[in-house]
Structure formats: C-alpha cells, structure tokens
Design a protein around this motif. Sequence first.
Motif, short mmCIF file in Angstrom:
data_model
loop_
_atom_site.label_atom_id
_atom_site.label_comp_id
_atom_site.label_asym_id
_atom_site.label_seq_id
_atom_site.Cartn_x
_atom_site.Cartn_y
_atom_site.Cartn_z
N LEU A 13 0.80 -1.19 0.06
CA LEU A 13 -0.07 0.08 -0.07
C LEU A 13 0.83 1.08 0.03
O LEU A 13 0.33 2.40 -0.75
N VAL A 14 1.87 1.24 0.69
CA VAL A 14 2.92 2.22 0.73
C VAL A 14 3.57 2.82 -0.59
O VAL A 14 3.52 3.82 -1.02
N ILE A 15 3.84 1.46 -1.35
CA ILE A 15 4.58 1.81 -2.57
C ILE A 15 3.52 2.11 -3.66
O ILE A 15 3.84 2.98 -4.31
N MET A 16 2.32 1.74 -3.73
CA MET A 16 1.29 2.09 -4.53
C MET A 16 0.69 3.60 -4.32
O MET A 16 0.60 4.36 -5.34
N SER A 17 0.73 4.11 -3.07
CA SER A 17 0.43 5.11 -2.61
C SER A 17 1.50 6.44 -3.17
O SER A 17 1.08 7.32 -3.63
N LEU A 18 2.73 6.05 -2.86
CA LEU A 18 3.74 6.80 -3.24
C LEU A 18 3.92 6.81 -4.94
O LEU A 18 4.16 8.03 -5.34
N THR A 19 3.68 5.55 -5.63
CA THR A 19 3.92 5.60 -6.91
C THR A 19 2.54 6.77 -7.60
O THR A 19 2.90 7.31 -8.45
N ALA A 20 1.51 6.33 -6.90
CA ALA A 20 0.50 7.27 -7.62
C ALA A 20 0.64 8.41 -7.10
O ALA A 20 0.25 9.35 -8.30
N SER A 21 0.99 9.03 -5.98
CA SER A 21 1.26 10.34 -5.78
C SER A 21 2.12 11.28 -6.74
O SER A 21 2.04 12.14 -7.02
N ILE A 22 3.44 10.42 -7.02
CA ILE A 22 4.44 10.95 -7.81
C ILE A 22 3.94 11.00 -9.27
O ILE A 22 4.06 12.36 -9.91
N TRP A 23 3.39 9.89 -9.64
CA TRP A 23 2.83 9.98 -11.03
C TRP A 23 1.93 10.86 -11.53
O TRP A 23 1.93 11.56 -12.35
N GLU A 24 0.77 10.70 -10.58
CA GLU A 24 -0.41 11.60 -10.79
C GLU A 24 0.00 13.24 -10.72
O GLU A 24 -0.50 13.93 -11.48
N GLU A 25 0.57 13.39 -9.77
CA GLU A 25 0.83 14.84 -9.33
C GLU A 25 1.82 15.38 -10.42
O GLU A 25 1.76 16.53 -10.86
N GLY A 26 2.67 14.35 -10.88
CA GLY A 26 3.69 14.82 -12.02
C GLY A 26 3.09 15.44 -13.06
O GLY A 26 3.35 16.37 -14.02
N TYR A 27 1.99 14.68 -13.67
CA TYR A 27 1.55 14.81 -15.12
C TYR A 27 0.48 15.95 -14.96
O TYR A 27 -0.39 16.21 -15.87
N THR A 28 -0.17 16.15 -13.78
CA THR A 28 -1.00 17.17 -13.65
C THR A 28 -0.68 18.26 -12.89
O THR A 28 -0.65 19.37 -13.96
N ARG A 29 -0.63 18.55 -11.85
CA ARG A 29 -0.21 19.82 -11.19
C ARG A 29 1.27 20.17 -11.53
O ARG A 29 1.53 21.42 -12.02
N GLY A 30 2.15 19.24 -11.75
CA GLY A 30 3.62 19.41 -12.12
C GLY A 30 3.74 19.93 -13.46
O GLY A 30 4.50 20.90 -13.99
N PHE A 31 2.76 19.12 -14.31
CA PHE A 31 3.00 19.61 -15.91
C PHE A 31 2.45 21.43 -15.97
O PHE A 31 3.05 22.14 -16.74
N VAL A 32 1.19 21.78 -15.40
CA VAL A 32 0.90 22.98 -15.36
C VAL A 32 1.83 23.89 -14.69
O VAL A 32 1.98 25.04 -15.32
N LEU A 33 2.47 23.65 -13.82
CA LEU A 33 3.40 24.56 -13.09
C LEU A 33 4.43 24.59 -13.83
O LEU A 33 5.14 25.68 -14.02
#
Length: 213
Positions: free
Chosen positions: A96-116
Amino acid sequence: MNKDTNRIIRIICPLWVLLSLGLMFYSLEKLTPSGYLQDLSLIKIQGLSVNLLYGTGIGLLYIAVGIILFNRHSNWRKSMEFLVGKGLTKGNVGRLVIMSLTASIWEEGYTRGFVLVLFPKNYSGVILIAFILNSLWALSHLLNNQDDLADSFTRTFKQATPHMIIIFLSGIPWYFITFATGSLIPAIVSHFLLDFGIGIFYRKQLINENFYA
C-alpha cells in the motif's frame, strides 16, 4: 463482454500510461534543477520543510474529509469501493505504501506538475489546461475497472461518477497550493497521505464490519 469496447480499452490503456508517464518525467525533470541535491543550502532546507508541513496538513485534512464522506454518504462509499476498493486492499501495508507513493508522484507529476512547468508565472491559460488535465486524471481511474467497462461502459461510468466527482474536486486545492508554493512537494505529500491513510482506514473498517457481522 463487448469485444469492440474491450479492444478500444486495450488500445487506450497503454497509450494513456505512456502519455501520462511522459508528462510526469518531463515535469519532474523541468522542476528539479541540475545539482539540486548537492547544493542544499539552509534556505532550501527551510523551504523544503515548510512544503512538507503544508503537504502533511493538507493530507490529514483530506483524510478527515474522506472518513466523513465514507461514514455519512453511502452512495459515495459504494462508488469509491467500486472504483478503487480493490487497489486499497491489495497486498500488505508495504504494498500500500509503494502504491500510494507511486500514484502520488505519477499523478501529481502529469497534472499539477505539468501545469506548473507550463505556467510558472503566466496564469492566462492555466484554467483551461488545469481543467482538462484534472478531468483526464479523474476519468483515468475508470481504467481500474477494465472488465466492467467492457461489459457496460454506461453502467460502469454511472457507478463510478460519485467518486470521480470527488477525485476531480480534490485536485483543485492541489493546484492552488502548487502555485502558491511554486513546488510540487505539498501536493505529492498530501496525495500520498490521502491514499495511504484512506487505505489503512478502509482495511480496518472492513475488518470491523466482518468481525461484527
């Protein structure tokens, strides 16, 4: 199972994975200056600490809201369980830790990160791009239920809609905190805490319900 729908899903899924991963790596590369870790000054460490605190506070707030929704809104709970329940209960806590960490980096990277990356100081077109990426992010969770989509897209979409709305709404504050701090760290930290915290809560909830059933 509708073979045509299943064929379309099998095409869309890898394309979406490649696109979102590409946007994530591009964003993280642009947002991480060369030699950043070798030049950690006191000011940078203080800024990092503040962003971690922001992320922790927002993450805990999101968890509290999630627990309230879980306990008070049965329609949303059913939708959440249908869309992401299997992922929250798969494997042990380490997974669960690995899945949560992967999802947070991946999803924030292509959404909030890309816009930033696109709009570090220019806000003129940010609303439209943020809306599109946030919508795609929410809709991408449908790919967790590919078999259900192939059986009936309409039924699956309808059942997943309450939770997808919450996913979409949860992304909006992350855009604000990302622009306010100029950093992706608060969004990544709070996203991780949300996924992990709700995962732990949901597992314990299922144990209690099965015990008292």
